[in-house]
Scaffold this motif. Structure first.
Motif, mmCIF file in Angstrom:
data_model
loop_
_atom_site.group_PDB
_atom_site.id
_atom_site.type_symbol
_atom_site.label_atom_id
_atom_site.label_comp_id
_atom_site.label_asym_id
_atom_site.label_seq_id
_atom_site.Cartn_x
_atom_site.Cartn_y
_atom_site.Cartn_z
ATOM 1 N N VAL A 187 9.319 -11.731 -6.722
ATOM 2 C CA VAL A 187 9.085 -10.767 -5.643
ATOM 3 C C VAL A 187 9.053 -9.343 -6.193
ATOM 4 N N GLY A 188 9.966 -9.031 -7.110
ATOM 5 C CA GLY A 188 9.985 -7.704 -7.715
ATOM 6 C C GLY A 188 8.684 -7.390 -8.437
ATOM 7 N N LEU A 189 8.167 -8.346 -9.187
ATOM 8 C CA LEU A 189 6.893 -8.134 -9.887
ATOM 9 C C LEU A 189 5.724 -8.055 -8.915
ATOM 10 N N ALA A 190 5.778 -8.870 -7.856
ATOM 11 C CA ALA A 190 4.691 -8.868 -6.868
ATOM 12 C C ALA A 190 4.593 -7.536 -6.127
ATOM 13 N N VAL A 191 5.697 -6.815 -6.024
ATOM 14 C CA VAL A 191 5.687 -5.503 -5.378
ATOM 15 C C VAL A 191 5.330 -4.405 -6.384
ATOM 16 N N ALA A 192 5.835 -4.520 -7.603
ATOM 17 C CA ALA A 192 5.653 -3.459 -8.594
ATOM 18 C C ALA A 192 4.224 -3.381 -9.122
ATOM 19 N N VAL A 193 3.624 -4.520 -9.412
ATOM 20 C CA VAL A 193 2.289 -4.521 -10.026
ATOM 21 C C VAL A 193 1.228 -3.876 -9.119
ATOM 22 N N PRO A 194 1.128 -4.235 -7.826
ATOM 23 C CA PRO A 194 0.153 -3.545 -6.971
ATOM 24 C C PRO A 194 0.423 -2.053 -6.840
ATOM 25 N N ALA A 195 1.709 -1.656 -6.827
ATOM 26 C CA ALA A 195 2.039 -0.232 -6.713
ATOM 27 C C ALA A 195 1.549 0.537 -7.938
ATOM 28 N N VAL A 196 1.739 -0.031 -9.120
ATOM 29 C CA VAL A 196 1.285 0.636 -10.347
ATOM 30 C C VAL A 196 -0.244 0.713 -10.385
ATOM 31 N N LEU A 197 -0.902 -0.377 -10.035
ATOM 32 C CA LEU A 197 -2.364 -0.380 -10.023
ATOM 33 C C LEU A 197 -2.902 0.631 -9.017
ATOM 34 N N ALA A 198 -2.302 0.676 -7.826
ATOM 35 C CA ALA A 198 -2.740 1.633 -6.805
ATOM 36 C C ALA A 198 -2.523 3.059 -7.271
ATOM 37 N N PHE A 199 -1.377 3.331 -7.900
ATOM 38 C CA PHE A 199 -1.080 4.682 -8.397
ATOM 39 C C PHE A 199 -2.129 5.129 -9.418
ATOM 40 N N ASN A 200 -2.416 4.276 -10.383
ATOM 41 C CA ASN A 200 -3.381 4.638 -11.428
ATOM 42 C C ASN A 200 -4.782 4.823 -10.854
#
Length: 250
Positions: A187-200
């Motif tokens: 769950v932690g990775l599923a939330v973090a990865v989209p956030a990083v991609l969206a930020f970049n």
């Protein structure tokens, strides 16, 4: 045949190692971690879509500026063609206001410096609005894995406690807590990865918008500093073409 149909129609037993079971077994800590993750994901998606909408509006405004703005006889006339809340219209109006204010300054300041600083301030204000919320995405991308890791550590501790209390490391004793731990990690990775991609992605789009605004601001500065004699190269032929078309019609 009848047995097969009845078996298919019967409700399926709940998976003892699924998400709901893991949250029940994990107690308040697992439920709190999962709740924080859901909130982070919700706001990350909200920021992503709202910023995409804002960016797309400015990109569309840039297309309209390239199509018709510089064909106008004056900056005020060109600004009137743009939307009321357009970022490009804001730059034009701030530039015109700075030009009027310069004549009222009691302390002598170079007109170029005064106009340049005013336009740069206007551009920075627009970019500041676009960047709002991106820090939250960066925070989610950097902290969500660790929040999930906290849930993972708690799950492993529960597994070790069960091993100690039962005296044996049977799969039945540790499967639930270990499954809970792995779910929190996922769950932690599923939330973090989209956030990083969206930020970049949003940062890259903001950079392109910043370049377009900076080029337009420089064109406005040249126009104001030359009393309209200096225009973008693409727009120099526009008045001449319009005049030629009018002469032909006459």
């Amino acid at each position: 045949m009848l047995t097969t149909i009845l078996a298919a129609a019967a409700p399926h037993a709940e998976n003892p190692y699924g998400l709901q079971a893991a949250l029940r077994e994990g107690g308040i800590i697992a439920q709190s971690v999962f709740g924080i993750m859901v909130i982070m994901l919700f706001f990350s998606l909200y920021i992503l879509f709202t910023k995409l909408f804002e960016q797309q509006k400015i990109i569309a405004q840039a297309r309209r500026v390239r199509a018709s703005f510089w064909s106008a006889a004056s900056l005020r006339e060109g600004a009137a063609k743009l939307e009321k809340n357009s970022a490009y219209r804001q730059i034009v109006e701030d530039g015109l206001a700075a030009q009027e204010q310069h004549s009222r300054l009691t302390d002598p300041v170079e007109a170029h410096d005064w106009l340049h600083n005013s336009l740069a301030r206007s551009e920075a204000d627009i970019l500041s609005q676009l960047k709002k919320g991106l820090s939250f995405l960066a925070t989610v991308g950097s902290t969500a894995p660790f929040i999930g890791l906290f849930g993972t550590v708690i799950g492993i501790i529960r597994a070790l406690v069960k091993i100690g209390s039962s005296g044996q490391a049977s799969i039945d004793a540790v499967a639930g807590p270990v499954g809970e731990a792995l779910i929190m990690t996922a769950v932690g990775l599923a939330v973090a990865v989209p956030a990083v991609l969206a930020f970049n992605w949003l940062q890259a789009r903001n950079k392109k918008i910043s370049e377009d605004l900076s080029a337009f601001s420089n064109d406005i500065l040249g126009y104001l500093a030359s009393n309209g004699a200096v225009r973008p190269a693409a727009a120099k032929g526009a008045p001449a073409k319009a005049a030629a078309a009018t002469t032909t019609k006459g």
